[in-house]
Design a protein around this motif. Structure first.
Motif, PDB file in Angstrom:
ATOM      1  N   SER A  94       0.823  -1.209   0.000  1.00  0.00           N
ATOM      2  CA  SER A  94       0.000   0.000   0.000  1.00  0.00           C
ATOM      3  C   SER A  94       0.857   1.260   0.000  1.00  0.00           C
ATOM      4  CB  SER A  94      -0.950   0.007   1.205  1.00  0.00           C
ATOM      5  OG  SER A  94      -0.229  -0.011   2.411  1.00  0.00           O
ATOM      6  N   ASP A  95       2.141   1.106  -0.236  1.00  0.00           N
ATOM      7  CA  ASP A  95       3.031   2.262  -0.294  1.00  0.00           C
ATOM      8  C   ASP A  95       3.583   2.359  -1.717  1.00  0.00           C
ATOM      9  OD1 ASP A  95       4.772   4.390   0.510  1.00  0.00           O
ATOM     10  OD2 ASP A  95       4.981   3.460   2.471  1.00  0.00           O
ATOM     11  N   ASP A  96       4.417   3.360  -1.955  1.00  0.00           N
ATOM     12  CA  ASP A  96       5.073   3.460  -3.244  1.00  0.00           C
ATOM     13  C   ASP A  96       6.529   3.002  -3.077  1.00  0.00           C
ATOM     14  OD1 ASP A  96       4.780   5.032  -6.112  1.00  0.00           O
ATOM     15  OD2 ASP A  96       6.822   4.930  -5.346  1.00  0.00           O
TER      16      ASP A  96
ATOM     17  N   ILE B 210       9.208   3.555  -4.614  1.00  0.00           N
ATOM     18  CA  ILE B 210      10.223   4.605  -4.742  1.00  0.00           C
ATOM     19  C   ILE B 210      10.297   5.420  -3.456  1.00  0.00           C
ATOM     20  CG2 ILE B 210      10.876   6.689  -6.033  1.00  0.00           C
ATOM     21  CD1 ILE B 210      11.176   4.066  -7.620  1.00  0.00           C
ATOM     22  N   ARG B 211       9.143   5.762  -2.898  1.00  0.00           N
ATOM     23  CA  ARG B 211       9.122   6.495  -1.624  1.00  0.00           C
ATOM     24  C   ARG B 211       9.715   5.642  -0.500  1.00  0.00           C
ATOM     25  NH1 ARG B 211       8.008  11.857  -2.472  1.00  0.00           N
ATOM     26  NH2 ARG B 211       6.214  12.121  -3.824  1.00  0.00           N
TER      27      ARG B 211
ATOM     28  N   ARG C  74       0.987   0.663 -10.746  1.00  0.00           N
ATOM     29  CA  ARG C  74       1.678   1.932 -10.516  1.00  0.00           C
ATOM     30  C   ARG C  74       2.166   2.428 -11.865  1.00  0.00           C
ATOM     31  NH1 ARG C  74       6.137   4.704 -10.439  1.00  0.00           N
ATOM     32  NH2 ARG C  74       6.783   5.829  -8.558  1.00  0.00           N
ATOM     33  N   PRO C  75       2.292   3.771 -12.044  1.00  0.00           N
ATOM     34  CA  PRO C  75       2.796   4.272 -13.335  1.00  0.00           C
ATOM     35  C   PRO C  75       4.203   3.733 -13.651  1.00  0.00           C
ATOM     36  CG  PRO C  75       1.807   6.057 -12.067  1.00  0.00           C
ATOM     37  CD  PRO C  75       1.869   4.862 -11.157  1.00  0.00           C
ATOM     38  N   ALA C  76       4.491   3.578 -14.934  1.00  0.00           N
ATOM     39  CA  ALA C  76       5.785   3.069 -15.387  1.00  0.00           C
ATOM     40  C   ALA C  76       6.895   4.093 -15.140  1.00  0.00           C
ATOM     41  CB  ALA C  76       5.703   2.732 -16.869  1.00  0.00           C
ATOM     42  N   ILE C  77       8.124   3.613 -15.106  1.00  0.00           N
ATOM     43  CA  ILE C  77       9.299   4.491 -15.020  1.00  0.00           C
ATOM     44  C   ILE C  77      10.228   4.112 -16.158  1.00  0.00           C
ATOM     45  CG2 ILE C  77      11.290   5.171 -13.649  1.00  0.00           C
ATOM     46  CD1 ILE C  77       9.793   4.685 -11.167  1.00  0.00           C
TER      47      ILE C  77
ATOM     48  N   LEU D  60      14.716   6.476 -15.204  1.00  0.00           N
ATOM     49  CA  LEU D  60      15.039   7.517 -14.224  1.00  0.00           C
ATOM     50  C   LEU D  60      15.822   6.947 -13.040  1.00  0.00           C
ATOM     51  CD1 LEU D  60      11.599   9.360 -14.162  1.00  0.00           C
ATOM     52  CD2 LEU D  60      13.669  10.031 -15.403  1.00  0.00           C
ATOM     53  N   SER D  61      16.592   7.816 -12.400  1.00  0.00           N
ATOM     54  CA  SER D  61      17.330   7.429 -11.199  1.00  0.00           C
ATOM     55  C   SER D  61      16.602   7.941  -9.958  1.00  0.00           C
ATOM     56  CB  SER D  61      18.737   8.019 -11.223  1.00  0.00           C
ATOM     57  OG  SER D  61      19.452   7.497 -12.315  1.00  0.00           O
ATOM     58  N   VAL D  62      16.885   7.313  -8.830  1.00  0.00           N
ATOM     59  CA  VAL D  62      16.215   7.679  -7.582  1.00  0.00           C
ATOM     60  C   VAL D  62      17.229   8.226  -6.587  1.00  0.00           C
ATOM     61  CG1 VAL D  62      14.837   6.815  -5.663  1.00  0.00           C
ATOM     62  CG2 VAL D  62      14.435   5.954  -7.948  1.00  0.00           C
TER      63      VAL D  62
END
Lengths: 291, 291
Positions: free
Chosen positions: B24-26, B28-29, B95-98, B101-103
């Motif tokens: 239930s989280d993202d 990346i976050r 979830r939207p695609a990536i 990109l770097s994090v």
């Protein structure tokens, strides 16, 4: 996360963001993070919400820049409901609806102080006034004086929406040293490096010493100089815009830690008391507010 | 947020979650939060990822419980890519695609230690082995011994997927005091209160002293007793499952702070060294692993 760590190491300072890009975050998570910092810090948290001048986070979270306006609009509405600490009923198109749920952890100390951070657009000022939030203007270029019409718009809109007046603040970069000369020499190369790095990404063209020196004059947006110079410049801000608070952005790319610490110390021990005494001596300063 | 505060106040302890509900989280976050804690703590962060036994967060973030499996599956895949610190290419349906990109912030100290927290389902064990992550079993009821088939499944699956063996751990609630009697009396009312509060939400029916006492026996899932009792019980865990690590869940609803602090102290100063010396004295203990 950083504010939570700072909360555990400090006792008095307020802990805020500048800014939290609400548009690309989830309002419930933002509320949860800041209510946690508020609990850890015994009520010292505040959040500054903005649409984001940097938009790197949009593709990372799959957001469409075409939704720039509606994302912030809707998410502010939901954040405001979470902050009110009642079961939430909300629906919109940028995030799944919530039907009567509560959000944890609850606020223990007070209504979480929340500001809206705005650049220079009247729409943002009006939205801030609609919600009755305090406002903070990011002034990172141009002349602080030119924000006077927006400051007046905020006052008028707050009255029109029937909200009691809230605090108004500005946020600008700067650096303080013993003398003007020292402050400028110490700050310039790091300002230029950061300026050109951002400029390359944003297509501004290269910065120069001339541009820098112009920004350091009393009319410019850089609060760089001796404590007296910076104090007088903050007084001018009070006279021109009627602000209640000024936030100095003291980090600037590669500026060495030691110079930054000295600048913070001078800001707290010399500039702040000097501004207070200048304001005491000039109680009619805000007569000029509407010029 | 709490771990960031703890990072700022401590120097040695590891800082982990139990568990972070990735579903239930993202992802990346989650990665950003833990890489920040890792930076603040000089490399002491670890994250335990799980699907969530509590599912209160699902409606808050508009998630459908029908996606329980695919949410964790996809989000674990994306988290794993973020942790690898390469530009991310990922797409899925939750979830939207990536796209390349770097994090930020990057990991500074090491590959962030990440565990998968599992309950009792073989599917979860196999998924953990597929990614080659260390595993932690939440044993909050029943008999720890009954997890032996899952522990063996993990070992076999890790070998099958060609991953070097990783650590295996269990996590159970408990409480330590000077004597068995004192530990049980001190803990029981708070255990019962929490047990019945959860039970009411989950339809378990009321708990009893008989149930509690059974869970405190050597075969039960509560690590409650004198330091020697708890140390022997952890040794049994090593013999039955071959675990490398045991995590004690020491908070339990209304248990007073003072009793909790005493329990933590006994765990660190008496139980842990005693387990180490018992293991030294019984080096062949894990011969029994496959029974």
């Amino acid at each position: 996360m950083f504010l939570a760590a700072a909360a555990a190491r400090t006792k008095h300072i307020r802990l805020g963001s500048a800014v939290t890009v609400l548009s690309s975050d989830d309002p419930i998570r933002v509320f949860q993070r800041f209510s946690t910092v508020d609990a850890i810090s015994n009520g010292r948290a505040e959040v500054m919400l903005g649409r984001g001048s940097f938009i790197e986070s949009f593709p990372l979270f799959g957001l469409d820049l075409a939704d720039y306006e509606v994302l912030f609009e809707e998410k502010l509405e939901l954040f405001d409901k979470a902050r009110a600490q009642q079961p939430i009923r909300w629906e919109g198109r940028t995030r799944p609806a919530i039907n009567g749920l509560s959000v944890y952890p609850p606020l223990e100390h007070h209504l979480l102080p929340a500001w809206i951070g705005v650049g220079g657009t009247p729409e943002s000022v009006l939205r801030c006034a609609e919600y009755g939030y305090p406002i903070i203007f990011a002034i990172i270029g141009g002349q602080p004086r030119s924000f006077a019409p927006l400051a007046n718009l905020y006052r008028e809109a707050m009255a029109k929406y029937g909200h009691p007046m809230q605090q108004m603040a500005t946020h600008s970069p700067g650096h303080i040293a013993e003398t003007d000369e020292e402050a400028r020499e110490e700050f310039f190369p790091h300002w230029l490096g950061l300026r050109n790095r951002l400029g390359a990404e944003r297509g501004w063209g290269p910065g120069s010493r001339g541009e820098f020196d112009a920004m350091c004059t009393p009319e410019g947006a850089l609060y760089v100089g001796s404590p007296e110079t910076v104090a007088q410049k903050i007084l001018l801000l009070k006279q021109n815009l009627g602000v209640d608070r000024f936030d100095l952005k003291y980090s600037s790319g590669t500026l060495p830690h030691k110079a930054m610490m000295r600048s913070i110390e001078l800001f707290g021990t010399v500039v702040a008391p000097r501004v207070a005494s200048l304001l005491d001596a000039a109680p009619t300063a805000d007569l000029n507010l509407k010029e």
